[in-house]
Scaffold this motif. Sequence first.
Motif, PDB file in Angstrom:
ATOM      1  N   ALA A  32      49.207 -21.372  66.710  1.00  0.00           N
ATOM      2  CA  ALA A  32      49.707 -22.884  66.024  1.00  0.00           C
ATOM      3  C   ALA A  32      48.069 -23.328  66.293  1.00  0.00           C
ATOM      4  CB  ALA A  32      50.541 -23.490  66.907  1.00  0.00           C
ATOM      5  N   THR A  33      47.595 -24.073  65.066  1.00  0.00           N
ATOM      6  CA  THR A  33      46.357 -24.792  65.115  1.00  0.00           C
ATOM      7  C   THR A  33      46.488 -25.704  64.401  1.00  0.00           C
ATOM      8  OG1 THR A  33      43.993 -24.389  64.840  1.00  0.00           O
ATOM      9  CG2 THR A  33      45.624 -23.348  63.418  1.00  0.00           C
ATOM     10  N   GLU A  34      45.617 -26.909  64.380  1.00  0.00           N
ATOM     11  CA  GLU A  34      45.874 -27.871  63.735  1.00  0.00           C
ATOM     12  C   GLU A  34      45.138 -27.700  62.344  1.00  0.00           C
ATOM     13  OE1 GLU A  34      43.374 -31.137  65.550  1.00  0.00           O
ATOM     14  OE2 GLU A  34      42.099 -29.699  66.380  1.00  0.00           O
ATOM     15  N   GLU A  35      45.867 -28.440  61.477  1.00  0.00           N
ATOM     16  CA  GLU A  35      45.477 -28.526  59.825  1.00  0.00           C
ATOM     17  C   GLU A  35      44.092 -29.639  59.921  1.00  0.00           C
ATOM     18  OE1 GLU A  35      47.398 -28.871  55.477  1.00  0.00           O
ATOM     19  OE2 GLU A  35      48.451 -29.696  57.218  1.00  0.00           O
ATOM     20  N   LEU A  36      43.070 -29.238  59.646  1.00  0.00           N
ATOM     21  CA  LEU A  36      41.613 -30.076  59.708  1.00  0.00           C
ATOM     22  C   LEU A  36      41.146 -30.173  58.314  1.00  0.00           C
ATOM     23  CD1 LEU A  36      39.920 -28.538  62.554  1.00  0.00           C
ATOM     24  CD2 LEU A  36      41.326 -30.504  62.600  1.00  0.00           C
ATOM     25  N   ASN A  37      40.629 -31.570  57.902  1.00  0.00           N
ATOM     26  CA  ASN A  37      39.847 -31.542  56.525  1.00  0.00           C
ATOM     27  C   ASN A  37      38.567 -31.530  57.003  1.00  0.00           C
ATOM     28  OD1 ASN A  37      39.069 -32.411  54.192  1.00  0.00           O
ATOM     29  ND2 ASN A  37      39.734 -34.629  54.499  1.00  0.00           N
ATOM     30  N   LEU A  38      37.954 -30.316  57.129  1.00  0.00           N
ATOM     31  CA  LEU A  38      36.574 -30.151  57.380  1.00  0.00           C
ATOM     32  C   LEU A  38      35.661 -30.760  56.671  1.00  0.00           C
ATOM     33  CD1 LEU A  38      36.742 -26.316  58.772  1.00  0.00           C
ATOM     34  CD2 LEU A  38      36.739 -28.477  60.131  1.00  0.00           C
ATOM     35  N   LYS A  39      35.983 -30.875  55.212  1.00  0.00           N
ATOM     36  CA  LYS A  39      34.999 -31.442  54.395  1.00  0.00           C
ATOM     37  C   LYS A  39      34.825 -32.863  54.399  1.00  0.00           C
ATOM     38  CE  LYS A  39      34.066 -31.743  49.084  1.00  0.00           C
ATOM     39  NZ  LYS A  39      34.723 -31.251  48.140  1.00  0.00           N
ATOM     40  N   GLY A  40      36.240 -33.365  54.928  1.00  0.00           N
ATOM     41  CA  GLY A  40      36.013 -34.652  55.130  1.00  0.00           C
ATOM     42  C   GLY A  40      35.365 -35.289  56.666  1.00  0.00           C
ATOM     43  N   MET A  41      35.666 -34.380  57.434  1.00  0.00           N
ATOM     44  CA  MET A  41      34.969 -34.475  58.848  1.00  0.00           C
ATOM     45  C   MET A  41      33.425 -34.417  58.881  1.00  0.00           C
ATOM     46  SD  MET A  41      37.890 -32.573  61.107  1.00  0.00           S
ATOM     47  CE  MET A  41      37.183 -32.772  62.654  1.00  0.00           C
ATOM     48  N   THR A  42      32.665 -33.603  58.030  1.00  0.00           N
ATOM     49  CA  THR A  42      31.523 -33.210  58.061  1.00  0.00           C
ATOM     50  C   THR A  42      30.731 -33.964  56.696  1.00  0.00           C
ATOM     51  OG1 THR A  42      32.026 -31.232  56.637  1.00  0.00           O
ATOM     52  CG2 THR A  42      31.591 -31.113  59.070  1.00  0.00           C
ATOM     53  N   ARG A  43      31.359 -35.289  56.278  1.00  0.00           N
ATOM     54  CA  ARG A  43      30.915 -35.710  55.309  1.00  0.00           C
ATOM     55  C   ARG A  43      29.482 -36.521  55.795  1.00  0.00           C
ATOM     56  NH1 ARG A  43      35.066 -38.603  53.485  1.00  0.00           N
ATOM     57  NH2 ARG A  43      35.584 -36.732  52.045  1.00  0.00           N
ATOM     58  N   LYS A  44      28.573 -36.887  54.964  1.00  0.00           N
ATOM     59  CA  LYS A  44      27.502 -37.580  55.395  1.00  0.00           C
ATOM     60  C   LYS A  44      27.760 -38.938  55.649  1.00  0.00           C
ATOM     61  CE  LYS A  44      23.933 -35.155  52.497  1.00  0.00           C
ATOM     62  NZ  LYS A  44      22.885 -35.373  51.484  1.00  0.00           N
ATOM     63  N   ALA A  45      27.090 -39.589  56.801  1.00  0.00           N
ATOM     64  CA  ALA A  45      27.379 -41.002  56.992  1.00  0.00           C
ATOM     65  C   ALA A  45      26.962 -41.996  55.817  1.00  0.00           C
ATOM     66  CB  ALA A  45      26.193 -41.395  57.970  1.00  0.00           C
ATOM     67  N   LYS A  46      27.726 -43.065  55.765  1.00  0.00           N
ATOM     68  CA  LYS A  46      27.673 -43.934  54.730  1.00  0.00           C
ATOM     69  C   LYS A  46      26.294 -44.552  54.583  1.00  0.00           C
ATOM     70  CE  LYS A  46      32.742 -45.093  55.041  1.00  0.00           C
ATOM     71  NZ  LYS A  46      33.789 -46.332  55.189  1.00  0.00           N
ATOM     72  N   LYS A  47      25.958 -45.015  53.419  1.00  0.00           N
ATOM     73  CA  LYS A  47      24.646 -45.808  53.231  1.00  0.00           C
ATOM     74  C   LYS A  47      24.468 -46.789  53.994  1.00  0.00           C
ATOM     75  CE  LYS A  47      21.597 -46.785  49.529  1.00  0.00           C
ATOM     76  NZ  LYS A  47      21.437 -46.947  47.839  1.00  0.00           N
ATOM     77  N   GLY A  48      23.538 -47.138  54.795  1.00  0.00           N
ATOM     78  CA  GLY A  48      23.234 -48.203  55.541  1.00  0.00           C
ATOM     79  C   GLY A  48      23.786 -48.171  56.924  1.00  0.00           C
ATOM     80  N   SER A  49      24.271 -46.979  57.219  1.00  0.00           N
ATOM     81  CA  SER A  49      25.007 -46.721  58.463  1.00  0.00           C
ATOM     82  C   SER A  49      23.805 -46.904  59.622  1.00  0.00           C
ATOM     83  CB  SER A  49      25.741 -45.693  58.566  1.00  0.00           C
ATOM     84  OG  SER A  49      26.126 -45.394  60.116  1.00  0.00           O
ATOM     85  N   LYS A  50      24.015 -47.248  60.702  1.00  0.00           N
ATOM     86  CA  LYS A  50      22.991 -47.351  62.066  1.00  0.00           C
ATOM     87  C   LYS A  50      23.103 -45.874  62.799  1.00  0.00           C
ATOM     88  CE  LYS A  50      22.741 -52.290  62.131  1.00  0.00           C
ATOM     89  NZ  LYS A  50      23.191 -53.687  63.033  1.00  0.00           N
ATOM     90  N   ARG A  51      24.237 -45.196  62.429  1.00  0.00           N
ATOM     91  CA  ARG A  51      24.326 -44.150  63.449  1.00  0.00           C
ATOM     92  C   ARG A  51      24.173 -42.887  62.502  1.00  0.00           C
ATOM     93  NH1 ARG A  51      26.644 -45.245  67.945  1.00  0.00           N
ATOM     94  NH2 ARG A  51      27.668 -42.928  68.361  1.00  0.00           N
ATOM     95  N   LYS A  52      23.321 -42.666  61.592  1.00  0.00           N
ATOM     96  CA  LYS A  52      22.836 -41.541  60.700  1.00  0.00           C
ATOM     97  C   LYS A  52      22.628 -40.258  61.276  1.00  0.00           C
ATOM     98  CE  LYS A  52      22.098 -43.288  55.919  1.00  0.00           C
ATOM     99  NZ  LYS A  52      21.070 -43.258  54.954  1.00  0.00           N
ATOM    100  N   ALA A  53      21.546 -40.771  62.549  1.00  0.00           N
ATOM    101  CA  ALA A  53      21.575 -39.554  63.321  1.00  0.00           C
ATOM    102  C   ALA A  53      22.451 -39.005  64.157  1.00  0.00           C
ATOM    103  CB  ALA A  53      20.123 -39.738  64.045  1.00  0.00           C
ATOM    104  N   GLN A  54      23.258 -39.714  64.754  1.00  0.00           N
ATOM    105  CA  GLN A  54      24.367 -39.170  65.628  1.00  0.00           C
ATOM    106  C   GLN A  54      25.394 -38.299  64.611  1.00  0.00           C
ATOM    107  OE1 GLN A  54      23.267 -42.097  65.509  1.00  0.00           O
ATOM    108  NE2 GLN A  54      22.811 -43.116  67.588  1.00  0.00           N
ATOM    109  N   LYS A  55      25.590 -38.738  63.413  1.00  0.00           N
ATOM    110  CA  LYS A  55      26.553 -38.126  62.445  1.00  0.00           C
ATOM    111  C   LYS A  55      25.941 -36.894  62.106  1.00  0.00           C
ATOM    112  CE  LYS A  55      30.010 -37.929  59.798  1.00  0.00           C
ATOM    113  NZ  LYS A  55      31.274 -37.328  60.313  1.00  0.00           N
TER     114      LYS A  55
END
Length: 417
Positions: A273-296
Amino acid sequence: MVVRRVTFRLYPKLAAAKKLLWARRMHALLYNAAIANRKTQYEKFGHCVDYYEQQNSLPAFKQVWPEYKELGSHTLQATLKRVDLAYQSFFKGLRGKPKFKSIRHYSGWTYPDKAGWKAHATGNNGYLELTDLKLSIQMRGKARTWGTPTTCTIVYRNGLWYASITVECNPVRKTDAGAVGLDFGIYHAVAMSDGTLIENPKFLSKSQEKVKKASKQKRRKRAPNFRKKVKASKRWKKATKRVSKLQRKIANSRQDWTHKVATQIVSSNSMVATEELNLKGMTRKAKKGSKRKAQKTGLNRSMLDVGIGNLTKVIEYKLQEAGGFLVKVPTKKVKPSQTCPNCGHQRKKDLSERLHDCSECGYTDDRDVAAAKVMLSWALGTNALNRGSCTSTSIPQATGGWQQVWELKRQKPTPQR
């Protein structure tokens, strides 16, 4: 009977290698010619060319270009099919518009059936015979399960030749009657419900400095520029090979680790049993203007370094071979990382919290292990959130059967007259 793919390393002699490079170049030119034909017909005449039209024009094409008479007709049709699949994906919005490919970026060609080639092997080394090119090439490799070869793809990658062969076989894999829940992450690569923790190997982060150094040396060399008609220097080519070698080593190490971990899990458990993950959404780029681009960016790199999606796929097909089944727990409904496996109390946690400490019942455990226990109990129907309710996991299903069960759950009951 299932289809499995086996990759063999080819060791062609000098004359055979020249012949393979010639065939690769001819298929690349045919690929570009097919794209140019579709583009011209649509832009100038408004006519949409399909695969069958290009396939039927191959005899006339060979009369104009007699060099293609030496190549097998089925391989040429497979190259045209690649163009058709690229356009079909473009029409569906899955990828961009097909572009011309340079010879160095064209990987190889395919034998879509048993014509034109023959594998003289029983799954452990052997010879590959290409009848259309009149070549017999030594190949090395080992297949876990061998069967009837169906297709063959010749691939040229990083200066080496490979034969990717699909075989119809009946693989058998041993397993046990255990059941386990898995939680994937970057702190621990895999956390199991029995308390076992598999550490993150961090293949990319360990070799990142070497890749950066090699890439920096590559940027200092004269790169090719086709528009300005500038050829690449020999040092640029050597630097490119060094970077490719490092990246290939990282990918091979990750793939080897993935198969070993999946085999370890499947050999002891017939239900996972494992969780159903949306890897494409989880690894999406940070939004434009975000202050945490490097962390993301760093978080995305760490998640992709583990290879969670590939690991899940490998576990799934190995379970299918062993006669087991995989349960994908709906994450949004169950919320494994926020739920207590003992009492079912839910509390939102920060990513920095590595210990699960329930404020209701006082249960304490590792955060990832607790999430794995929640997923396993949900799959078995003993979750604190649905205790006493009927569960669909009482009857084991083959891999993929759970989707059908959930579809039946979502159906509205028919009114009785």
